[in-house]
Design an enzyme around this catalytic site. Structure first.
Site, mmCIF file in Angstrom:
data_model
loop_
_atom_site.group_PDB
_atom_site.id
_atom_site.type_symbol
_atom_site.label_atom_id
_atom_site.label_comp_id
_atom_site.label_asym_id
_atom_site.label_seq_id
_atom_site.Cartn_x
_atom_site.Cartn_y
_atom_site.Cartn_z
ATOM 1 N N ARG A 120 18.829 30.596 7.045
ATOM 2 C CA ARG A 120 18.241 29.262 6.859
ATOM 3 C C ARG A 120 19.276 28.204 7.222
ATOM 4 O O ARG A 120 20.442 28.309 6.859
ATOM 5 C CB ARG A 120 17.786 29.057 5.407
ATOM 6 C CG ARG A 120 16.697 30.017 4.959
ATOM 7 C CD ARG A 120 16.273 29.745 3.538
ATOM 8 N NE ARG A 120 15.434 30.824 3.038
ATOM 9 C CZ ARG A 120 15.014 30.934 1.776
ATOM 10 N NH1 ARG A 120 15.371 30.010 0.891
ATOM 11 N NH2 ARG A 120 14.270 31.943 1.401
ATOM 12 N N ARG A 160 25.319 28.106 -1.308
ATOM 13 C CA ARG A 160 24.352 27.579 -0.342
ATOM 14 C C ARG A 160 24.916 27.783 1.054
ATOM 15 O O ARG A 160 25.759 27.025 1.525
ATOM 16 C CB ARG A 160 24.070 26.089 -0.598
ATOM 17 C CG ARG A 160 22.877 25.563 0.194
ATOM 18 C CD ARG A 160 22.552 24.135 -0.180
ATOM 19 N NE ARG A 160 22.126 24.009 -1.552
ATOM 20 C CZ ARG A 160 20.907 24.310 -1.999
ATOM 21 N NH1 ARG A 160 20.000 24.767 -1.174
ATOM 22 N NH2 ARG A 160 20.603 24.149 -3.274
ATOM 23 N N GLU A 207 19.872 29.275 -9.147
ATOM 24 C CA GLU A 207 18.567 29.920 -8.958
ATOM 25 C C GLU A 207 18.763 31.234 -8.211
ATOM 26 O O GLU A 207 19.351 31.275 -7.134
ATOM 27 C CB GLU A 207 17.648 29.004 -8.142
ATOM 28 C CG GLU A 207 16.293 29.620 -7.843
ATOM 29 C CD GLU A 207 15.592 28.941 -6.685
ATOM 30 O OE1 GLU A 207 14.885 29.640 -5.937
ATOM 31 O OE2 GLU A 207 15.788 27.722 -6.513
ATOM 32 N N SER A 237 12.558 33.082 -7.571
ATOM 33 C CA SER A 237 11.384 32.257 -7.832
ATOM 34 C C SER A 237 10.178 33.180 -7.795
ATOM 35 O O SER A 237 9.853 33.738 -6.743
ATOM 36 C CB SER A 237 11.222 31.155 -6.775
ATOM 37 O OG SER A 237 12.239 30.197 -6.874
ATOM 38 N N ARG A 292 24.245 35.047 -4.981
ATOM 39 C CA ARG A 292 24.368 34.208 -6.174
ATOM 40 C C ARG A 292 24.593 35.050 -7.425
ATOM 41 O O ARG A 292 25.270 34.601 -8.362
ATOM 42 C CB ARG A 292 23.140 33.319 -6.309
ATOM 43 C CG ARG A 292 23.059 32.282 -5.199
ATOM 44 C CD ARG A 292 21.914 31.321 -5.382
ATOM 45 N NE ARG A 292 21.924 30.306 -4.327
ATOM 46 C CZ ARG A 292 21.127 29.253 -4.304
ATOM 47 N NH1 ARG A 292 20.232 29.066 -5.282
ATOM 48 N NH2 ARG A 292 21.194 28.376 -3.323
#
Length: 460
Positions: A273, A288, A369, A372, A411
């Protein structure tokens, strides 16, 4: 994708949904007007087609009766109707294409249980887990990026040199930890009856559209062979942004059977990404980045089962953190923080105590995070053509899709390096991971290589 009939019959609900999600760039009135004109043209086309069929059937009869003049008039009328019908159909096709493009830009309607809010600050915390019995931490917890450099297990500089900012090398015990986490997660979810997949990494434009990544979020994707913002074709390829894309689309345009469901797949992939809207938010570390690994859980279920499955999916994802002994919390995302395709989402955030954040818990550190868990209802199914047959003799219906990260590997690694570090700079390996690390109980690091390490005083 919303059904156009739903949009037609419930425009105020869609309007409220757009407002609650913070979408102010969708001209709903224009879309409704296009749909209304399209329906009028379809009805007019049916009338013209019916009249033309009647006239055509009269021509032969008039000729047989010797009424040549009337037959010629009928032929002329048939030609006129043909031209009118062609014009109507061309305009209807143009409007339908315009309508389909517009529908692709409308996000899913949130479930009634989703809290209304503007952004992540309005998310509702449901619970925290693992904070009643925390391990003893060093007086000052070293952030993972400093610790990774000191142990020589994370090398951001050489990653930037070979590829660019946002890419990194893992070395020795760091690489072993990443591999261990992937295999551990896969094993956990196999116990939960997930069927493994190893999907292709490049995906077509049609697949990206099917799960909702395109056209809305082209700037965040890596397109192969061209700029992500230039015009693209259905068969153009993109680097996988999440295994959700290939796994969800593997059943595109298929019809599954009731007895196939629920269908549960897991897939490990590297993901890519651009994080186009996040420049400057993370200048150091592996939180990130542009390439990261995760295990994705994708579910295909009957509509009436999807919200029970969402709760179960959340438990399946958090079991990874439970077994690793990592403290975490669960959030119910508000309307303004939902992803484009989601009807309801729970975020799972692990505690990383090494970097302070204003949004972190009172005891310091920050939330990351790592999963999800989302229910898309039939939104993706309509875009990708995912259907099932409730009974063999019944018509096929759209199923519901759900997914969750099971979990984001990098993460979770950050959380382990910060939560399990010791005063001397070593890191305890969680007991559940030790078999995957060759029996190691401790990450002790490596001596760096090269003249630059000597110059920096890191090597004799």
């Amino acid at each position: 994708m919303l059904h156009r009939r739903y949009l037609r019959e419930h425009p105020e609900e869609v309007r409220e949904s757009l407002a609650n999600r913070g979408y102010d760039d969708v001209d709903l009135d224009q879309i409704v007007a296009v749909d209304e004109e399209w329906r009028e043209l379809k009805a007019k086309g049916d009338d013209l087609r019916h009249e033309r069929n009647q006239v055509s059937s009269e021509i032969g009869q008039l000729k047989a009766e010797g009424k040549d003049e009337e037959a010629e008039e009928a032929i002329a009328r048939s030609q006129e109707l043909k031209e009118d019908l062609q014009a109507v159909e061309e305009r209807a096709d143009e409007l339908e294409s315009k309508l389909e493009e517009a529908l692709l830009e409308i996000p899913n309607v949130p479930h009634e249980s989703v809290p209304v809010g503007a952004d992540e600050s309005d998310n509702e915390e449901l619970r925290r887990v693992g904070f009643d019995d925390l391990r003893e931490l060093p007086a000052e917890v070293t952030p993972h990026y400093e610790l990774g450099e000191e142990l020589d297990i994370i090398d951001e500089a050489r990653g930037a040199k070979t590829t660019g900012a946002g890419f990194y090398f893992l070395k020795g015990e760091g690489a072993m930890l990443e591999h261990a986490l992937v295999q551990f997660m896969l094993d956990v979810h196999r116990e939960q009856e997930y069927v493994d997949l190893f999907p292709p990494i490049p995906v077509k434009t049609t697949s990206m559209v099917g799960t909702g990544q395109l056209p809305k979020f082209a700037e965040d994707a890596y397109r192969i062979g061209g700029s992500e913002t230039e015009e693209y074709e259905d068969d153009d390829l993109w680097l996988c942004p999440t295994a959700e894309v290939p796994v969800t689309n593997m059943y595109a345009d298929d019809i599954l059977l009731k007895e196939d469901l629920p269908l549960k797949h897991q897939a490990y992939t590297p993901n890519f990404r651009r994080e186009a809207g996040e420049h400057g938010t993370e200048t150091r570390g592996i939180v990130r980045v542009h390439q990261f690994n995760k295990v994705e859980l994708v579910n295909f279920v009957e509509p009436e089962e999807s919200y029970d499955r969402l709760e179960a999916l959340l438990e399946e994802a958090t079991e990874v953190l439970e077994r690793l002994g990592l403290p975490y919390r669960i959030l119910d995302l508000c309307t303004g923080d939902l992803t484009f395709a989601s009807a309801k989402t729970y975020d799972v955030e692990v505690w990383a105590p090494g970097t302070e954040s204003d949004e972190g818990p009172d005891r310091g550190g920050r939330w990351l995070e790592v999963s999800s868990a989302s229910n898309f209802e039939d939104f993706q199914a309509r875009r990708a053509g995912l259907r099932y047959r409730p009974e063999r003799h019944e018509s096929a219906e759209y199923l519901h899709t759900l997914n969750a990260s099971g979990t984001a590997v990098g993460r979770v690694m950050v959380a382990i390096l910060e939560y399990y570090q010791n005063e001397d700079g070593t890191v305890d390996i969680p007991e559940a991971l030790q078999p995957y690390m060759g029996g190691r109980e401790l990450i002790e690091g490596h001596e760096p290589v090269g003249e630059s390490a000597v110059g920096a005083g890191k090597k004799d």
